[in-house]
Design an enzyme around this catalytic site. Sequence first.
Site, PDB file in Angstrom:
ATOM      1  N   LYS A  22       2.051   0.486 -12.785  1.00 17.47           N
ATOM      2  CA  LYS A  22       2.686   1.283 -11.722  1.00 17.47           C
ATOM      3  C   LYS A  22       3.154   0.369 -10.591  1.00 17.47           C
ATOM      4  O   LYS A  22       4.287   0.474 -10.123  1.00 17.47           O
ATOM      5  CB  LYS A  22       1.670   2.280 -11.172  1.00 17.47           C
ATOM      6  CG  LYS A  22       2.077   2.944  -9.867  1.00 17.47           C
ATOM      7  CD  LYS A  22       1.080   3.966  -9.369  1.00 17.47           C
ATOM      8  CE  LYS A  22       0.000   3.379  -8.525  1.00 17.47           C
ATOM      9  NZ  LYS A  22       0.363   3.105  -7.127  1.00 17.47           N
ATOM     10  N   ASN A  23       2.282  -0.555 -10.172  1.00 16.43           N
ATOM     11  CA  ASN A  23       2.591  -1.359  -8.987  1.00 16.43           C
ATOM     12  C   ASN A  23       3.539  -2.511  -9.260  1.00 16.43           C
ATOM     13  O   ASN A  23       3.843  -3.290  -8.366  1.00 16.43           O
ATOM     14  CB  ASN A  23       1.293  -1.839  -8.335  1.00 16.43           C
ATOM     15  CG  ASN A  23       0.541  -0.690  -7.692  1.00 16.43           C
ATOM     16  OD1 ASN A  23       1.077   0.417  -7.566  1.00 16.43           O
ATOM     17  ND2 ASN A  23      -0.700  -0.914  -7.321  1.00 16.43           N
ATOM     18  N   CYS A 117      -2.722   7.099   4.658  1.00 16.25           N
ATOM     19  CA  CYS A 117      -3.195   7.899   3.512  1.00 16.25           C
ATOM     20  C   CYS A 117      -4.724   7.892   3.596  1.00 16.25           C
ATOM     21  O   CYS A 117      -5.308   7.354   4.524  1.00 16.25           O
ATOM     22  CB  CYS A 117      -2.697   7.310   2.200  1.00 16.25           C
ATOM     23  SG  CYS A 117      -3.460   5.743   1.819  1.00 16.25           S
ATOM     24  N   ARG A 122      -2.424   2.034   6.864  1.00 15.68           N
ATOM     25  CA  ARG A 122      -1.345   1.481   6.038  1.00 15.68           C
ATOM     26  C   ARG A 122      -0.091   1.130   6.872  1.00 15.68           C
ATOM     27  O   ARG A 122       0.992   1.624   6.619  1.00 15.68           O
ATOM     28  CB  ARG A 122      -0.980   2.427   4.906  1.00 15.68           C
ATOM     29  CG  ARG A 122      -2.141   2.986   4.113  1.00 15.68           C
ATOM     30  CD  ARG A 122      -2.871   1.971   3.275  1.00 15.68           C
ATOM     31  NE  ARG A 122      -2.084   1.397   2.205  1.00 15.68           N
ATOM     32  CZ  ARG A 122      -1.921   1.946   1.007  1.00 15.68           C
ATOM     33  NH1 ARG A 122      -2.440   3.119   0.765  1.00 15.68           N
ATOM     34  NH2 ARG A 122      -1.198   1.336   0.075  1.00 15.68           N
ATOM     35  N   ASP A 316      -8.308  -2.116  -5.856  1.00 18.38           N
ATOM     36  CA  ASP A 316      -7.980  -0.963  -6.718  1.00 18.38           C
ATOM     37  C   ASP A 316      -8.986  -0.760  -7.838  1.00 18.38           C
ATOM     38  O   ASP A 316      -8.888   0.221  -8.570  1.00 18.38           O
ATOM     39  CB  ASP A 316      -6.569  -1.130  -7.316  1.00 18.38           C
ATOM     40  CG  ASP A 316      -5.511  -1.026  -6.253  1.00 18.38           C
ATOM     41  OD1 ASP A 316      -4.349  -1.374  -6.543  1.00 18.38           O
ATOM     42  OD2 ASP A 316      -5.834  -0.627  -5.122  1.00 18.38           O
ATOM     43  N   ARG A 408      -0.885  10.373 -10.045  1.00 19.39           N
ATOM     44  CA  ARG A 408       0.016   9.431  -9.382  1.00 19.39           C
ATOM     45  C   ARG A 408      -0.036   8.061 -10.042  1.00 19.39           C
ATOM     46  O   ARG A 408       0.934   7.321 -10.015  1.00 19.39           O
ATOM     47  CB  ARG A 408      -0.380   9.285  -7.904  1.00 19.39           C
ATOM     48  CG  ARG A 408      -0.141  10.524  -7.083  1.00 19.39           C
ATOM     49  CD  ARG A 408      -0.224  10.207  -5.623  1.00 19.39           C
ATOM     50  NE  ARG A 408       0.571   9.014  -5.340  1.00 19.39           N
ATOM     51  CZ  ARG A 408       0.452   8.321  -4.224  1.00 19.39           C
ATOM     52  NH1 ARG A 408      -0.394   8.682  -3.299  1.00 19.39           N
ATOM     53  NH2 ARG A 408       1.196   7.259  -4.008  1.00 19.39           N
TER      54      ARG A 408
END
Length: 429
Positions: A22-23, A117, A122, A316, A408
């Site tokens: 994803k990243n 978030c 952030r 993560d 997500r």
Amino acid sequence: MESIVVKGGRKLSGEVVIGGAKNSALPLIAATLLAENGTSDLDNIPNLRDINTIVRLLEGMGAEITRSDNKLKIMTSAVNDFQAPYELVKTMRASILVLGPLLARFGKARVSLPGGCAIGARPVNLHIKGLEQMGAEIEVEHGYIIGQAKRLQGADISFDMPTVTGTENLMMAAVLAEGITHLRNAAREPEIVDLAVFLRKMGAQIEGEGTHTIVISGVEKLEGTDYRVMPDRIEAGTFMVAAGISAGDIIIKNAPLAALGGVISKLQEIGISIEPLTDFDEDAILAGTPVRVRRESLELHSLDVKTMPYPGFPTDMQAQIMTLLTLAQGTSVISETVFENRFMHVFELQRMGADIEVEGRIAVVRGVDTLSGAQVMASDLRASAGLILAGLAADGETAMSRVYHLDRGYSGFEKKLEALGADIKRIST
Ligand code: EPZ
């Protein structure tokens, strides 16, 4: 609303295929805005909510995007709108990644400030500061970043701290700037290397990706090209923990082992066996390798973990390894140095019987013999994965709400676990 319900006690077995990162996919898709002409064909794109969001964002700008399976064909020659509206940015902070490419190619951008978030404020001040050093005029008003630049100029930029999307944004700004840009104290994540390789294929001149200093010589224009996104190292690490916490024995078909150094050594120390099934090149951080992962010892061993920018232990993976350590013998100390509020999963794990004490950015985890299934609530993307891992090992049934957090960043997570033998399903509530 949907929930995921898992009944603990099954030992996982079988094979799982890791999807695209994803990243990495998110900055790669943003980078296609830099192509003056030609189409970008991206492969191994994961099927995620965040990908849908950035696709909608680019289509709203006038990009033509066709999607088939895990491929995206993106044409950005007709882009004529340079905005990232709040409605989209509020659902995905990574939308900030269009700021650099829009300023580089079109000289103007109006991008909603991404809010904070669950895991932290952030801020994006380092993104903005770097772009201003490159000559962009930036106003922040009414919740929007409004930027313009005749042509960005190369600059010597030193980040106060390594920032992943900050490094990516400035890389994408610099590739079309006039002159040479140095990015110092740059983030070194594998996804940044993936982006640099893609930009070079588009015609950019970049050196030093994956080190603290990246040097970029601006060129006049870039062309669309084809590219395959690297495997998702965090998804791979999550399945390694799933095998360990369930005392299972699984094969992960394409784990980017060279990009998981910090994770693999910690999991092996805890008592999980991780054996590559073919030779692999320690330097090939973008490549996937089949690997066998199983619980080696009856007991899990406690240890201390400190999250750090790459190549340190990734933030993560913090929720996932914490979940594993709740069942280890002894006491583990987890320090979350990257984000200021990334322990939201602790309160839910405590409801499952975990013994965890939080003091600021430190969590002290005392191992317990068992966790008990409970109703829990996801708070952010990786916390949701951690709670499902807890459910795999807990006595009884765990029902996790707010599943949209999971969707997500994980594509078909419960389906992959079910295929490995877990008693897990998604229900509408
Ligand atoms: C990226 O977020 C990832 N997201 C995150 O993954 C990941 O947790 C994070 O990097 C750290 O590895 C994407 O790549 C889309 P940072 P990013 O800028 O770039 C501070 C997930 O689970 N900072 O590296 O937003 C910041 O507050 C997500 O997939 C500033 O102060 O993270 C943080 O403390 C969650 N000012 C630290 O730097 C800035 O301008 C590192 O953040 C930028 C960052």
